[in-house]
Design a protein around this motif. Sequence first.
Motif, PDB file in Angstrom:
ATOM      1  N   SER A  17      26.322  18.084 -18.205  1.00  0.00           N
ATOM      2  CA  SER A  17      25.250  18.817 -17.523  1.00  0.00           C
ATOM      3  C   SER A  17      24.027  17.911 -17.530  1.00  0.00           C
ATOM      4  N   ALA A  18      23.231  18.001 -16.486  1.00  0.00           N
ATOM      5  CA  ALA A  18      22.206  16.981 -16.268  1.00  0.00           C
ATOM      6  C   ALA A  18      20.909  17.233 -17.033  1.00  0.00           C
ATOM      7  N   THR A  23      17.141  10.418 -16.772  1.00  0.00           N
ATOM      8  CA  THR A  23      17.189   9.165 -16.025  1.00  0.00           C
ATOM      9  C   THR A  23      17.404   7.993 -16.974  1.00  0.00           C
ATOM     10  N   ILE A  24      17.934   6.915 -16.435  1.00  0.00           N
ATOM     11  CA  ILE A  24      18.076   5.679 -17.208  1.00  0.00           C
ATOM     12  C   ILE A  24      16.782   4.888 -17.068  1.00  0.00           C
ATOM     13  N   GLN A  25      16.226   4.476 -18.203  1.00  0.00           N
ATOM     14  CA  GLN A  25      14.964   3.730 -18.177  1.00  0.00           C
ATOM     15  C   GLN A  25      14.984   2.625 -19.227  1.00  0.00           C
ATOM     16  N   ASP A  26      14.306   1.536 -18.913  1.00  0.00           N
ATOM     17  CA  ASP A  26      14.065   0.487 -19.908  1.00  0.00           C
ATOM     18  C   ASP A  26      12.564   0.178 -19.890  1.00  0.00           C
ATOM     19  N   TYR A  27      12.187  -1.068 -20.160  1.00  0.00           N
ATOM     20  CA  TYR A  27      10.748  -1.379 -20.132  1.00  0.00           C
ATOM     21  C   TYR A  27      10.152  -1.247 -18.720  1.00  0.00           C
ATOM     22  N   GLY A  28      11.004  -1.215 -17.725  1.00  0.00           N
ATOM     23  CA  GLY A  28      10.495  -1.070 -16.359  1.00  0.00           C
ATOM     24  C   GLY A  28      10.656  -2.338 -15.553  1.00  0.00           C
ATOM     25  N   ARG A  29      10.283  -2.215 -14.304  1.00  0.00           N
ATOM     26  CA  ARG A  29      10.491  -3.288 -13.325  1.00  0.00           C
ATOM     27  C   ARG A  29       9.241  -4.138 -13.278  1.00  0.00           C
ATOM     28  N   LEU A  30       9.208  -5.174 -14.103  1.00  0.00           N
ATOM     29  CA  LEU A  30       7.989  -5.967 -14.211  1.00  0.00           C
ATOM     30  C   LEU A  30       7.972  -7.062 -13.150  1.00  0.00           C
ATOM     31  N   GLY A  31       6.817  -7.305 -12.585  1.00  0.00           N
ATOM     32  CA  GLY A  31       6.676  -8.427 -11.663  1.00  0.00           C
ATOM     33  C   GLY A  31       6.785  -8.053 -10.200  1.00  0.00           C
ATOM     34  N   LEU A  68      12.147  17.758 -20.965  1.00  0.00           N
ATOM     35  CA  LEU A  68      12.063  19.198 -21.262  1.00  0.00           C
ATOM     36  C   LEU A  68      13.393  19.888 -21.586  1.00  0.00           C
ATOM     37  N   ILE A  69      14.426  19.684 -20.752  1.00  0.00           N
ATOM     38  CA  ILE A  69      15.744  20.234 -21.086  1.00  0.00           C
ATOM     39  C   ILE A  69      16.729  19.069 -21.100  1.00  0.00           C
ATOM     40  N   GLY A  70      17.421  18.906 -22.209  1.00  0.00           N
ATOM     41  CA  GLY A  70      18.311  17.755 -22.360  1.00  0.00           C
ATOM     42  C   GLY A  70      19.659  17.961 -21.699  1.00  0.00           C
ATOM     43  N   PRO A  71      20.416  16.875 -21.560  1.00  0.00           N
ATOM     44  CA  PRO A  71      21.727  16.940 -20.914  1.00  0.00           C
ATOM     45  C   PRO A  71      22.839  17.302 -21.894  1.00  0.00           C
ATOM     46  N   GLY A  72      24.041  17.515 -21.363  1.00  0.00           N
ATOM     47  CA  GLY A  72      25.253  17.598 -22.157  1.00  0.00           C
ATOM     48  C   GLY A  72      26.070  16.352 -21.875  1.00  0.00           C
ATOM     49  N   LEU A 155      20.413  11.471 -13.149  1.00  0.00           N
ATOM     50  CA  LEU A 155      21.826  11.706 -13.436  1.00  0.00           C
ATOM     51  C   LEU A 155      22.216  13.152 -13.118  1.00  0.00           C
ATOM     52  N   GLN A 156      23.471  13.309 -12.726  1.00  0.00           N
ATOM     53  CA  GLN A 156      24.007  14.629 -12.374  1.00  0.00           C
ATOM     54  C   GLN A 156      25.287  14.877 -13.165  1.00  0.00           C
ATOM     55  N   ALA A 157      25.660  16.152 -13.259  1.00  0.00           N
ATOM     56  CA  ALA A 157      26.915  16.499 -13.921  1.00  0.00           C
ATOM     57  C   ALA A 157      28.050  15.769 -13.219  1.00  0.00           C
ATOM     58  N   GLY A 158      28.945  15.198 -14.007  1.00  0.00           N
ATOM     59  CA  GLY A 158      30.084  14.478 -13.443  1.00  0.00           C
ATOM     60  C   GLY A 158      29.886  12.969 -13.434  1.00  0.00           C
ATOM     61  N   ASP A 159      28.647  12.512 -13.547  1.00  0.00           N
ATOM     62  CA  ASP A 159      28.394  11.066 -13.562  1.00  0.00           C
ATOM     63  C   ASP A 159      29.055  10.431 -14.790  1.00  0.00           C
ATOM     64  N   MET A 160      29.598   9.236 -14.590  1.00  0.00           N
ATOM     65  CA  MET A 160      30.176   8.472 -15.696  1.00  0.00           C
ATOM     66  C   MET A 160      29.322   7.224 -15.892  1.00  0.00           C
ATOM     67  N   LEU A 161      29.048   6.901 -17.143  1.00  0.00           N
ATOM     68  CA  LEU A 161      28.275   5.694 -17.425  1.00  0.00           C
ATOM     69  C   LEU A 161      29.046   4.821 -18.402  1.00  0.00           C
ATOM     70  N   SER A 162      29.142   3.535 -18.066  1.00  0.00           N
ATOM     71  CA  SER A 162      29.769   2.591 -18.996  1.00  0.00           C
ATOM     72  C   SER A 162      28.760   2.216 -20.061  1.00  0.00           C
TER      73      SER A 162
END
Lengths: 330, 240
Positions: A17-18, A23-31, A68-72, A155-162
């Motif tokens: 569940s989403a 969202t996937i985040q790191d330090y951001g898109r620098l430059g 605010l509301i976390g995923p499963g 991200l949405q329900a059903g998404d797969m992440l390696s």
Amino acid sequence: MKACMCSNMENKIKIRSAGALTTIQDYGRLGYQSQGFSPSGVVDQEAMEIGNILVGNPLEEAVLECTLIGPGIEFMTDTRIALTGADMQAKIGDRQIPTCQCIPVAAGDVLTMGVAAKGCRAYIAIAGGFQVPLVLGSKSLNQKCKIGGGYGRPLQAGDMLSTGENTASTIRNPEALQQEVQSSKSKMEEKLHTVHVIMGPQETLFTKEGRKTFLHNTYEITNDSNRMACKLQGKPIESVHGSDIISDGIAMGAIQVASNGQPIVMLSDRQTTGGYGKMATVISTDIPIFAQCRPGDQVVFQAVSLRWAQKQYRKKRKRIQAEGRNTHGL
Amino acid sequence: MEKIRIVPEGDLAVLVEFENEISTECNHKVSTLNREIINANIIGVQETVPTFRSLLIYYDACVISYGRLVRTLKKLMKQKDVSGSRQQRIIRLPVCYGGKYGVDMADVCSHTGLTEDEVIKLHTEPDYLIYMLGFLPGFPYLGGLDKRLITPRLENPRTVIPAGAVGIGGEQTGVYPLASPGGWRLIGQTPVCLYDAERETPILYKAGDMIHFYAIGEEEYLGIEQQVREGSFPYESLYV
């Protein structure tokens, strides 16, 4: 599962569940700001870094940012995770999962998260990180441009992440991080936050009275706040001749004052340029306050010197980087 | 020199403000300093954001102190003293004007009292200076629109303007690099893909470059459009 070493197919997690906004985040898109790309990246950098240290990742590895509301999440592999930032009452089965600890999980485990009891944004770090492509040098989702974040969207329900290999050998909860963990947690206990700012760059657009208003009143976080900006509500700030300027660059934490006299704190998904004058800028070590405050929370601004702010920044970087190195040296 | 203001914007950025005006001279100073900073490769400087009349410089205070950075900036500004009239890069963008490619052409004609051919002629004459990119990835704020073409924005902005749309909004003209809401009057459309995150150069131009629009017919438009789609369009041919 362990017997099957033939491929890393199993190094995956599945979003069941989403949540409200994951969202996937790191330090951001620098430059790329000069070309108009918002920097994106985590809002609470401290929480991201603590999480990565706990699971043995490099500091800059991407994490999941949950609002605010976390995923499963279902794990297809044995691995380790750490939850930092907001407390979303996470569980694996019936087991309560505390924040700011390294948690071993087994293939088949399902992590469930609820509504944030404290704070606003939770972070999930996983050993080996999320293996999604870099777009313009970053894994971060830029929602407006539909780039990064693996799917170019939340991200949405059903998404797969390696996920990467679970390499580090031992689980440790570094003592030296306690200061970071404590300050990170205590921020979320409070309803009234003191936020340190450096005045300017355009504070002279505002009257003496306006500047006094800004520094001597409490401002409330409104519902109209997101990854782009935190909109505040309080006593209107008086300007000399309006607060419009010729559009210029906007730093993280810059406090614009809109034409209605209300302050807006600019965050990770901010537009790169804007035409509202900036009264002050939140110091980098206080940005996590805006990552974790909730609608209704209040802030009081306190002006500090650049020298003081940079001292705080350097101290914090030193602690975090030292801890990051220790984890990696293992 | 005395008008230049260098001030911190928080603990990790410094803002250099030139005059408080929109002019090619002022913007040229911004571009020049920006180029100098990039060429100087100052350790600790992370990125720069050039705008109409100022330059925002992000740096890591663990690597370079504010004082040292400001001294370096002052040195760079003195060195060149903005005499550097380096050749500006011009990018030529093909545009199919009017008809279904520029649905507000009739509005612009009736507001300005010009014929469609006159509008096209005036719009394709100048080399427009890119003052800055902002609002959207690759959205150019252009200077140099012929005053006779000034047409107010739509009263009700459109919810979607297609990528590649060329428009006039008040005293400004520009082109939308990606689909977006907007209130500009659309007079044409370029088949060139201006923004592609997967391309080696996601955005084809930068602040300080110039854009020159030239008119093409529908047949040529469709030809370029197909090349762009197939990935065979020679982007280097856009630069003169």
